[in-house]
Design an enzyme around this catalytic site. Structure first.
Site, short mmCIF file in Angstrom:
data_model
loop_
_atom_site.label_atom_id
_atom_site.label_comp_id
_atom_site.label_asym_id
_atom_site.label_seq_id
_atom_site.Cartn_x
_atom_site.Cartn_y
_atom_site.Cartn_z
N PRO A 99 0.82 -1.22 0.00
CA PRO A 99 0.00 0.00 0.00
C PRO A 99 0.85 1.27 0.00
O PRO A 99 0.36 2.35 -0.30
CB PRO A 99 -0.84 -0.11 1.28
N GLU A 127 -0.11 -7.45 9.20
CA GLU A 127 -0.04 -5.99 9.31
C GLU A 127 1.08 -5.40 8.46
O GLU A 127 1.07 -4.22 8.15
CB GLU A 127 0.16 -5.57 10.77
N ARG A 165 -1.10 -7.87 -21.24
CA ARG A 165 -1.64 -7.17 -22.41
C ARG A 165 -0.57 -6.40 -23.17
O ARG A 165 -0.79 -5.98 -24.30
CB ARG A 165 -2.77 -6.22 -21.99
N ASP A 180 -6.58 1.12 -29.26
CA ASP A 180 -6.13 1.44 -27.91
C ASP A 180 -5.10 2.55 -27.95
O ASP A 180 -5.19 3.51 -27.21
CB ASP A 180 -5.49 0.22 -27.24
C1 9D3 Z 1 -4.96 -2.29 8.23
C2 9D3 Z 1 -3.47 -2.29 8.24
N1 9D3 Z 1 -2.94 -1.04 7.69
C3 9D3 Z 1 -2.59 -0.17 8.84
C4 9D3 Z 1 -2.83 1.26 8.53
C5 9D3 Z 1 -1.74 -1.26 6.91
C6 9D3 Z 1 -1.91 -2.30 5.86
C7 9D3 Z 1 -1.15 -3.45 5.89
C8 9D3 Z 1 -1.29 -4.42 4.90
C9 9D3 Z 1 -2.81 -2.12 4.82
C10 9D3 Z 1 -2.96 -3.10 3.84
C11 9D3 Z 1 -2.20 -4.24 3.90
C12 9D3 Z 1 -2.35 -5.28 2.84
N2 9D3 Z 1 -2.35 -4.70 1.50
C13 9D3 Z 1 -1.43 -4.98 0.59
O1 9D3 Z 1 -0.56 -5.79 0.85
C14 9D3 Z 1 -1.45 -4.27 -0.68
C15 9D3 Z 1 -2.32 -3.25 -1.20
C16 9D3 Z 1 -3.46 -2.60 -0.65
O2 9D3 Z 1 -3.94 -2.86 0.46
N3 9D3 Z 1 -4.06 -1.64 -1.40
C17 9D3 Z 1 -3.62 -1.29 -2.64
N4 9D3 Z 1 -2.56 -1.87 -3.19
C18 9D3 Z 1 -1.92 -2.83 -2.46
S1 9D3 Z 1 -0.57 -3.66 -2.98
C19 9D3 Z 1 -0.46 -4.56 -1.60
#
Ligand code: 9D3
Length: 258
Positions: A99, A127, A165, A180
């Site tokens: 994220p 987490e 793709r 495209d």
């Molecule tokens: C609820 C836990 N969060 C604390 C603020 C942190 C968190 C840890 C692990 C949030 C999401 C995750 C798991 N997500 C991914 O591994 C992930 C992800 C995503 O959640 N959203 C967009 N792209 C991606 S790429 C990997």
């Protein structure tokens, strides 16, 4: 293109890799996807991959040694075939789905496809992942958008499908590819098929006219109008305006000062 995936949920990838465009690309050997179970790189008898966070707090953290072993093992196995130009094979590009990563968009997909033909995708759960994994075995972090998922597996599938793709020969219809790129940066025009009327809603007459030039002009205009209405931000980029047809530029002028 070769993609290796590291995950504690390898079974999530089965139907995805066997179905539709990605399934065909894998079958034809245009795309290779190998999914590895992270737990097989664990060295304790419970095959654990996580532990309590230093400093306390809730949740569990994925441990560094298991990730480092796993990434090094798969990133050095059966490297890409020699290119024949005397260059040593490139090390796979190691991408942590996270994220906190760079937001995936069309430009990022194209860049990844252009610059790398051997990828390792790390999918985290819990987490988070011990920070030292990033320092030791990650080249880049990629996110698919600002919303919370439970792990990197769905993002990895999104990335694999988008990358597939870009692999030459995977998207079959030359017309789709041409259109495209021709309409790159604009939303699609509306589509219609039989029946000619649905609950009082007719098909736009021009589509039934057989006048292919008129149909093409209509579609270009509709693509521009849809973009103006639904994604005006796409029309803020001067480089995109450059790529519009003269007719689309005129239509944009009309929309901007009615
Ligand atoms: C609820 C836990 N969060 C604390 C603020 C942190 C968190 C840890 C692990 C949030 C999401 C995750 C798991 N997500 C991914 O591994 C992930 C992800 C995503 O959640 N959203 C967009 N792209 C991606 S790429 C990997």
């Amino acid at each position: 293109m070769r993609v290796q995936v590291l995950t504690i949920f390898p079974e999530l990838f089965g139907p995805f890799l066997r179905t539709s465009l990605v399934g065909r690309a894998v079958e034809q050997g245009l795309l290779s996807v190998e999914v590895h179970d992270l737990r097989s790189f664990s060295e304790d008898r419970h095959r654990s991959v996580d532990d309590e966070p230093y400093g306390g707090g809730g949740g569990m953290v994925m441990t560094a040694p298991v990730w480092v072993r796993a990434v090094r093992a798969v990133a050095s196995s059966a490297p890409t075939a020699p290119t024949g130009d005397g260059e040593p094979p490139k090390r796979p590009w190691r991408v942590l789905m996270s994220p906190q990563g760079r937001r995936l968009d069309d430009a990022v997909v194209r860049q990844l496809a252009d610059e790398h033909d051997d990828l390792v995708l790390l999918c985290g759960r819990y987490e988070g992942i011990d920070e030292r994994v990033r320092e030791l075995v990650v080249d880049e972090e990629i996110s698919i958008g600002d919303y919370v998922l439970s792990g990197g597996e769905l993002p990895a599938m999104v990335l694999i499908e988008a990358l597939s793709r870009q692999v030459p020969g995977v998207v079959g219809l030359p017309k789709s590819v041409r259109e495209d790129s021709f309409r790159r940066g604009l939303l699609d025009h509306p589509h219609y098929t039989r029946p000619p009327e649905v609950e009082g809603l007719a098909v736009p007459e021009v589509l039934l006219s057989g006048d292919h030039a008129a149909i093409e002009r209509w579609r270009e205009r509709q693509a521009l109008r849809a973009t103006w209405k639904k994604r005006p931000d796409l029309l803020d980029d001067p480089a995109r305006i450059e790529e519009l047809s003269p007719e689309q530029r005129r239509e944009l002028e009309r929309l901007r000062r009615p």
